[in-house]
Design a protein around this motif. Structure first.
Motif, PDB file in Angstrom:
ATOM      1  N   SER A 172      36.631  35.638  35.662  1.00  0.00           N
ATOM      2  CA  SER A 172      36.459  36.701  34.672  1.00  0.00           C
ATOM      3  C   SER A 172      37.237  36.512  33.374  1.00  0.00           C
ATOM      4  O   SER A 172      37.139  37.354  32.489  1.00  0.00           O
ATOM      5  CB  SER A 172      36.857  38.044  35.307  1.00  0.00           C
ATOM      6  OG  SER A 172      38.239  38.024  35.616  1.00  0.00           O
ATOM      7  N   TYR A 191      32.055  34.782  33.911  1.00  0.00           N
ATOM      8  CA  TYR A 191      30.990  35.721  34.292  1.00  0.00           C
ATOM      9  C   TYR A 191      31.233  37.136  33.795  1.00  0.00           C
ATOM     10  O   TYR A 191      30.407  38.015  33.996  1.00  0.00           O
ATOM     11  CB  TYR A 191      30.667  35.682  35.785  1.00  0.00           C
ATOM     12  CG  TYR A 191      31.792  35.861  36.795  1.00  0.00           C
ATOM     13  CD1 TYR A 191      32.867  36.716  36.608  1.00  0.00           C
ATOM     14  CD2 TYR A 191      31.715  35.172  38.011  1.00  0.00           C
ATOM     15  CE1 TYR A 191      33.845  36.863  37.576  1.00  0.00           C
ATOM     16  CE2 TYR A 191      32.694  35.314  38.983  1.00  0.00           C
ATOM     17  CZ  TYR A 191      33.756  36.166  38.748  1.00  0.00           C
ATOM     18  OH  TYR A 191      34.729  36.317  39.715  1.00  0.00           O
ATOM     19  N   VAL A 262      30.853  34.029  57.019  1.00  0.00           N
ATOM     20  CA  VAL A 262      32.061  33.239  57.286  1.00  0.00           C
ATOM     21  C   VAL A 262      33.098  34.186  57.886  1.00  0.00           C
ATOM     22  O   VAL A 262      33.635  35.039  57.184  1.00  0.00           O
ATOM     23  CB  VAL A 262      32.613  32.632  55.978  1.00  0.00           C
ATOM     24  CG1 VAL A 262      33.935  31.918  56.221  1.00  0.00           C
ATOM     25  CG2 VAL A 262      31.590  31.688  55.344  1.00  0.00           C
TER      26      VAL A 262
HETATM   27  N1  LIG Z   1      35.676  35.782  55.697  1.00  0.00           N
HETATM   28  C1  LIG Z   1      36.904  35.385  55.950  1.00  0.00           C
HETATM   29  O1  LIG Z   1      37.178  34.817  57.019  1.00  0.00           O
HETATM   30  C2  LIG Z   1      37.962  35.649  54.899  1.00  0.00           C
HETATM   31  C3  LIG Z   1      39.210  35.004  54.948  1.00  0.00           C
HETATM   32  C4  LIG Z   1      40.116  35.210  53.904  1.00  0.00           C
HETATM   33  C5  LIG Z   1      39.795  36.091  52.874  1.00  0.00           C
HETATM   34  N2  LIG Z   1      38.597  36.735  52.901  1.00  0.00           N
HETATM   35  C6  LIG Z   1      38.214  37.658  51.829  1.00  0.00           C
HETATM   36  O2  LIG Z   1      38.042  36.940  50.616  1.00  0.00           O
HETATM   37  C7  LIG Z   1      38.258  37.821  49.522  1.00  0.00           C
HETATM   38  C8  LIG Z   1      39.153  37.121  48.516  1.00  0.00           C
HETATM   39  O3  LIG Z   1      40.432  36.923  49.067  1.00  0.00           O
HETATM   40  P1  LIG Z   1      41.557  36.183  48.224  1.00  0.00           P
HETATM   41  O4  LIG Z   1      42.787  36.232  49.061  1.00  0.00           O
HETATM   42  O5  LIG Z   1      41.051  34.910  47.698  1.00  0.00           O
HETATM   43  O6  LIG Z   1      41.731  37.230  47.026  1.00  0.00           O
HETATM   44  P2  LIG Z   1      42.326  37.030  45.537  1.00  0.00           P
HETATM   45  O7  LIG Z   1      43.283  35.909  45.509  1.00  0.00           O
HETATM   46  O8  LIG Z   1      42.789  38.372  45.127  1.00  0.00           O
HETATM   47  O9  LIG Z   1      41.023  36.625  44.715  1.00  0.00           O
HETATM   48  C9  LIG Z   1      39.929  37.487  44.644  1.00  0.00           C
HETATM   49  C10 LIG Z   1      39.191  37.274  43.352  1.00  0.00           C
HETATM   50  O10 LIG Z   1      38.142  38.258  43.304  1.00  0.00           O
HETATM   51  C11 LIG Z   1      37.870  38.578  41.958  1.00  0.00           C
HETATM   52  N3  LIG Z   1      37.688  40.037  41.817  1.00  0.00           N
HETATM   53  C12 LIG Z   1      36.593  40.634  41.289  1.00  0.00           C
HETATM   54  N4  LIG Z   1      36.742  41.965  41.285  1.00  0.00           N
HETATM   55  C13 LIG Z   1      37.964  42.233  41.788  1.00  0.00           C
HETATM   56  C14 LIG Z   1      38.679  43.435  41.996  1.00  0.00           C
HETATM   57  N5  LIG Z   1      38.163  44.639  41.707  1.00  0.00           N
HETATM   58  N6  LIG Z   1      39.930  43.352  42.525  1.00  0.00           N
HETATM   59  C15 LIG Z   1      40.452  42.147  42.849  1.00  0.00           C
HETATM   60  N7  LIG Z   1      39.816  40.959  42.670  1.00  0.00           N
HETATM   61  C16 LIG Z   1      38.572  41.005  42.133  1.00  0.00           C
HETATM   62  C17 LIG Z   1      39.049  38.093  41.113  1.00  0.00           C
HETATM   63  O11 LIG Z   1      38.559  37.038  40.291  1.00  0.00           O
HETATM   64  P3  LIG Z   1      37.905  37.327  38.856  1.00  0.00           P
HETATM   65  O12 LIG Z   1      38.825  38.240  38.109  1.00  0.00           O
HETATM   66  O13 LIG Z   1      37.812  35.981  38.280  1.00  0.00           O
HETATM   67  O14 LIG Z   1      36.567  37.962  39.146  1.00  0.00           O
HETATM   68  C18 LIG Z   1      40.039  37.524  42.116  1.00  0.00           C
HETATM   69  O15 LIG Z   1      40.622  36.327  41.654  1.00  0.00           O
HETATM   70  C19 LIG Z   1      38.833  39.110  50.095  1.00  0.00           C
HETATM   71  O16 LIG Z   1      37.813  40.098  50.122  1.00  0.00           O
HETATM   72  C20 LIG Z   1      39.239  38.726  51.505  1.00  0.00           C
HETATM   73  O17 LIG Z   1      39.169  39.810  52.404  1.00  0.00           O
HETATM   74  C21 LIG Z   1      37.684  36.519  53.882  1.00  0.00           C
END
Ligand SMILES: NC(=O)c1ccc[n+]([C@@H]2O[C@H](COP(=O)([O-])OP(=O)(O)OC[C@H]3O[C@@H](n4cnc5c(N)ncnc54)[C@H](OP(=O)(O)O)[C@@H]3O)[C@@H](O)[C@H]2O)c1
Length: 324
Positions: A172, A191, A262
């Motif tokens: 973003s 985006y 996943v």
């Molecule tokens: N399925 C699985 O096994 C698994 C495992 C681990 C994590 N996850 C999930 O993956 C997701 C991301 O985790 P992460 O630890 O990588 O998170 P993170 O470090 O906070 O990154 C999330 C990204 O999402 C974007 N985003 C867009 N809208 C947002 C909002 N309202 N608040 C916060 N971020 C927002 C941001 O990028 P931009 O600003 O560039 O849009 C941010 O960099 C989470 O939902 C988590 O629960 C799933």
């Protein structure tokens, strides 16, 4: 010992730092003195009662950690007191000591610092599982990653490059995209400013995009899915944007493409052997300097609220870590 406790659902500011009794290692468990806890976006959901897991109160957030084994229970093989380890517990790590099944611990080399090591398990583990086991990503394929500068996003850039993909990072802000480039992204898309569908159409060319890795959801999901190639794969990883997208199923039909879930945590319980071999690769690539395990900021345990606010405010680049 000191422990961060969630006693009722609420924002990070509602968490308390308390003195509680230290645990003991039960059969098959090790007692680990925590040195660093890596936070994840889902910790903000867990303490708000918005996550798929709802541990009984009081509980500590913190799913992944690095520390030193202090003792072992009966029948606990593979680790000994003094070993430096990383581990995954789902929640409960934001405290000075944890007792955890030795199956969930992996020894780490002396030269890997605790703060970077703490964040290797969930973000890199999820992503390697997603790209290797779920997507079957092949060298030369195009890989789009949404939320590319976040924890899982950064892991996707780095692991995608190791697997030979052409990585298209979407985020973003220009700062986040510069960070993505520094960590190996071949192409970038802002985006927030530009039309995601149009940009991916151009970058995917006539063929389209082979794999999309989506930890964000919300309004970005449908345009990313529409950009897939014939037999493309869309990886549903998370919904950091808050909204779970509703997708017209005809999109999957039209391109014979797959929408693949996943669920890394559940997979580690079903396939512990495969998870260990996946972590062996992650530790090897970290030692070789091919994975950065980038830590954006380190906070003391007592400042967990400020640390979680960085994730909730969409400001994290790489990992946010607590020093214990
Ligand atoms: N399925 C699985 O096994 C698994 C495992 C681990 C994590 N996850 C999930 O993956 C997701 C991301 O985790 P992460 O630890 O990588 O998170 P993170 O470090 O906070 O990154 C999330 C990204 O999402 C974007 N985003 C867009 N809208 C947002 C909002 N309202 N608040 C916060 N971020 C927002 C941001 O990028 P931009 O600003 O560039 O849009 C941010 O960099 C989470 O939902 C988590 O629960 C799933």
């Amino acid at each position: 010992m000191k422990a961060v406790l969630c006693t009722h659902y609420g924002p990070p500011e509602a968490l308390k730092l308390a003195d509680i009794d230290a645990p003991r290692a039960g059969p098959g468990e090790a007692l680990v003195r925590i040195k660093a806890v890596a936070l994840n976006f889902f910790d903000t959901l867990l303490i708000a009662g918005k996550y798929q897991h709802k541990p009984p109160f009081p509980f500590s957030p913190g799913a992944e950690f690095a520390g030193i084994v202090e003792g072992v229970g009966s029948g606990a093989a593979d680790v000994s007191p003094g070993d430096r380890v990383i581990g995954y517990s789902g929640w409960g790590a934001a405290r000075e000591l944890v007792s955890v099944s030795v199956q969930r611990l992996i020894k780490i080399p002396d030269r890997l610092d605790f703060e970077r090591a703490a964040g290797l398990t969930v973000t890199y583990g999820t992503t390697l599982y997603a790209l290797r086991e779920r997507a079957g990503l092949k060298p030369g394929e195009s890989l789009v990653v949404l939320g590319a500068s976040g924890g899982t996003g950064l892991a996707t850039i780095e692991l995608g490059k190791i697997m030979g993909a052409r990585v298209i990072a979407c985020a973003s802000s220009d700062d986040k995209l510069a960070f993505a480039r520094e960590h190996g992204a071949d192409e970038i898309v802002n985006y927030d400013r530009d039309d995601l569908r149009g940009a991916l159409k151009k970058l995917g060319g006539e063929r389209g995009i082979d794999v999309v890795y989506d930890p964000v959801g919300g309004r970005y999901a449908e345009p990313a899915l529409r950009s897939l190639a014939w037999l493309g794969r869309y990886l549903v990883v998370g919904f950091a944007a808050g909204e779970i997208p509703r997708i017209p199923l005809n999109l999957a039909l039209l391109k014979s493409c797959d929408i693949r879930g996943v669920s890394w945590g559940a997979w580690t319980s079903r396939e512990p052997g495969k998870q260990r071999s996946l972590m062996a690769d992650i530790l090897k690539w970290t030692a070789e300097g091919r994975l950065s395990a980038h830590v954006q900021a380190v906070y003391p345990l007592s400042e967990i609220a400020a640390a979680l606010d960085v994730l909730a405010a969409r400001k994290a680049m790489g990992k946010i870590v607590l020093r214990v």
